[in-house]
Design an enzyme around this catalytic site. Structure first.
Site, PDB file in Angstrom:
ATOM      1  N   ASP A   1      15.130   1.464 -10.792  1.00  0.00           N
ATOM      2  CA  ASP A   1      14.187   2.278 -11.566  1.00  0.00           C
ATOM      3  C   ASP A   1      13.226   2.972 -10.610  1.00  0.00           C
ATOM      4  O   ASP A   1      12.980   2.494  -9.495  1.00  0.00           O
ATOM      5  CB  ASP A   1      13.423   1.417 -12.586  1.00  0.00           C
ATOM      6  CG  ASP A   1      12.651   0.267 -11.959  1.00  0.00           C
ATOM      7  OD1 ASP A   1      13.220  -0.440 -11.100  1.00  0.00           O
ATOM      8  OD2 ASP A   1      11.461   0.074 -12.292  1.00  0.00           O
TER       9      ASP A   1
ATOM     10  N   GLU B   1      11.436  -2.725 -11.915  1.00  0.00           N
ATOM     11  CA  GLU B   1      10.467  -3.210 -10.920  1.00  0.00           C
ATOM     12  C   GLU B   1       9.133  -2.515 -11.083  1.00  0.00           C
ATOM     13  O   GLU B   1       8.076  -3.107 -10.917  1.00  0.00           O
ATOM     14  CB  GLU B   1      11.011  -2.960  -9.505  1.00  0.00           C
ATOM     15  CG  GLU B   1      10.254  -3.689  -8.401  1.00  0.00           C
ATOM     16  CD  GLU B   1       9.020  -2.965  -7.899  1.00  0.00           C
ATOM     17  OE1 GLU B   1       8.165  -3.601  -7.273  1.00  0.00           O
ATOM     18  OE2 GLU B   1       8.878  -1.747  -8.143  1.00  0.00           O
TER      19      GLU B   1
END
Ligand SMILES: [Zn+2]
Length: 465
Positions: A95, A160
């Site tokens: 991400d 994250e």
């Protein structure tokens, strides 16, 4: 098998041969706009683009001969099997933070190579190091031609940047490796991450009417972990004289209303000294005005006094340090109206301290000044001392390749390593790397990508041999 049996010049050569392929795969991965979005159904808890990036990554790992798993779109794994089932983890993430295309020279999700630099959102954080560490394992495997002792598990997280939801889910359902690294910070090594305490100091009061210089509204800050660069207050003059302006404070009169705007410079809360807190400036300005006694003016004056030091907590009475780190605390987001105020703060405390003592100090402070304290989040610090075996091996891998003997770093905190015991954050940023994580025109140089891969191959070998 002894260390001498691996000739790392051969592994390096293999990585150089693999480089064009590695770069091609990185460019493909960078083209997924894998910013967190609402769930797109089963297997896509963080949106379709993140799920697609994960599928791409797992297909890539399979094509490189690594069996993969997909933990329901939260986190994927690819195993480089060793002769034992014992695991070493390499934890990266797919991400990325959002990118405002207007600020970019070329579109953030149409990656490009220019002047030896690979541009694209995620090039540095964290798709570049993900690909570099994966290829580091492949080059090692293909050079030494026999399995390592431990199985190397590449782990691709999908959340994250906004809460570690990926890792939390994975840990609920799977046994993680007990040692490893996360290529998601800086070289030579992150040996400590400060504790983090996010807290709120609030107060409410009876609204009064008609007082001179009556504070009606304050808004400041956008996120709890960012030093605010703008803060605004609206006051009713109610017959009072217009105050004098001050540096970086502008005043605008609109009938009976006075608009006060303070400016500063944004920075991450982990390095508040790099910023300039507009909210602290506004509070100090308001506190010196001849305000009538009221709930609001008491709250403002209290906050102005407590955050006169807007970086290190001296005026809050919590300043502290240990041998390797010092406390920081900032006022980040304030919302105030006629009936009450809520201030959100970000505190980062030294790596050898624990959160409970700070929690106690904050509660007595809140009680002393008649405010309510709410702890939003408390993360204990992480610190791997100089004897930690994983830290030693990672640092040696960096030093063997670079010859640079710089000491490990202690940071304001917040990488995956803090959430996973036995893991440390390791690279990919070098001392010379511009700080472009989460910034516009993020890039990684081709040289740094290859150098990071060479260091990661040494690290993987040292941990898994
Ligand atoms: Zn990252």
């Amino acid at each position: 098998m002894s260390e001498a049996e691996v000739d790392f010049s051969q592994v390096d050569h293999k990585l150089e041969q693999l480089y064009p392929q590695m770069e091609k795969h990185l460019l493909q991965l960078l083209s997924y706009p894998s910013v967190e979005a609402p769930s797109a159904g089963t297997g896509a808890p963080f949106g379709q683009a993140v799920a697609d990036a994960l599928s791409y990554c797992l297909e890539l790992a399979e094509s490189l001969g690594l069996p993969t798993t997909n933990a329901d779109g939260y986190l994927g794994t690819a195993d480089m099997r060793g002769s034992s089932p014992e695991l070493v983890g390499v934890l990266s993430h797919l991400d990325v933070v959002p990118a405002n295309a207007n600020d970019w020279q070329t579109p953030p999700f149409s990656p490009q190579v220019r002047d030896g630099r690979i541009y694209g959102r995620g090039a540095l954080d964290d798709k570049g190091p993900l690909i570099a560490s994966l290829y580091a394992g492949i080059a090692l495997r293909d050079t030494i031609n026999h399995p390592l002792t431990k199985t190397v598990r590449f782990m691709f997280g999908c959340n994250e940047e906004s809460g570690f939801g990926c890792l939390k889910y994975y840990l609920q359902h799977h046994q993680p490796p007990s040692i490893g690294f996360s290529p998601d910070a800086e070289f030579p090594l992150i040996s400590g991450e400060k504790g983090i305490c996010h807290f709120v100091l609030s107060s409410s009061w009876q609204s009064v009417q008609g007082a001179p210089l009556q504070i009606c509204q304050i808004t400041a800050g956008s996120a709890i972990n960012i030093v605010p660069d703008r803060a605004e207050a609206v006051l009713e003059l109610n017959g009072a004289e217009l105050p004098d302006a001050a540096p970086q404070i502008s005043l605008t009169r609109e009938g009976n209303l006075l608009h006060i705007k303070a400016t500063g410079k944004a920075a991450h809360a982990s390095t508040p000294e790099e910023g300039d807190n507009a909210l602290a400036r506004l509070l100090a300005f308001l506190a010196q005005l001849p305000l009538e006694p009221s709930g609001a003016s008491y709250y403002i004056r209290t906050l102005a006094r407590l955050f006169a030091d807007s970086c290190f907590g001296a005026s809050l009475g919590v300043a502290s340090e240990d041998e390797v780190s010092c406390l920081t605390v900032i006022p980040s987001v304030l919302a105030l109206d006629a009936k009450g105020g809520t201030l959100r703060c970000d505190m980062r405390f030294p790596v050898t301290h624990t959160g409970d003592s700070y929690q106690q100090q904050l509660s007595s402070l809140a009680a002393q000044y008649q405010m309510q304290l709410q702890i939003l989040e408390l993360q204990e610090p992480m610190y791997a001392g100089t004897d930690n075996p994983v830290a030693k091996k990672l640092l040696q891998a960096y030093r063997d390749y670079t010859g640079d003997l710089s000491e490990p770093l202690v940071i304001g905190g917040g990488t995956y390593a803090k959430a996973l015991p036995g893991f440390l954050a390791f690279g990919p940023e070098f001392a010379h790397t511009p700080k472009l994580c989460h910034q516009a025109n993020e890039y990684i140089t081709q040289k740094d990508l290859l150098d990071a891969a060479k260091i990661y191959s040494r690290a993987i070998y040292a941990l898994a041999r």
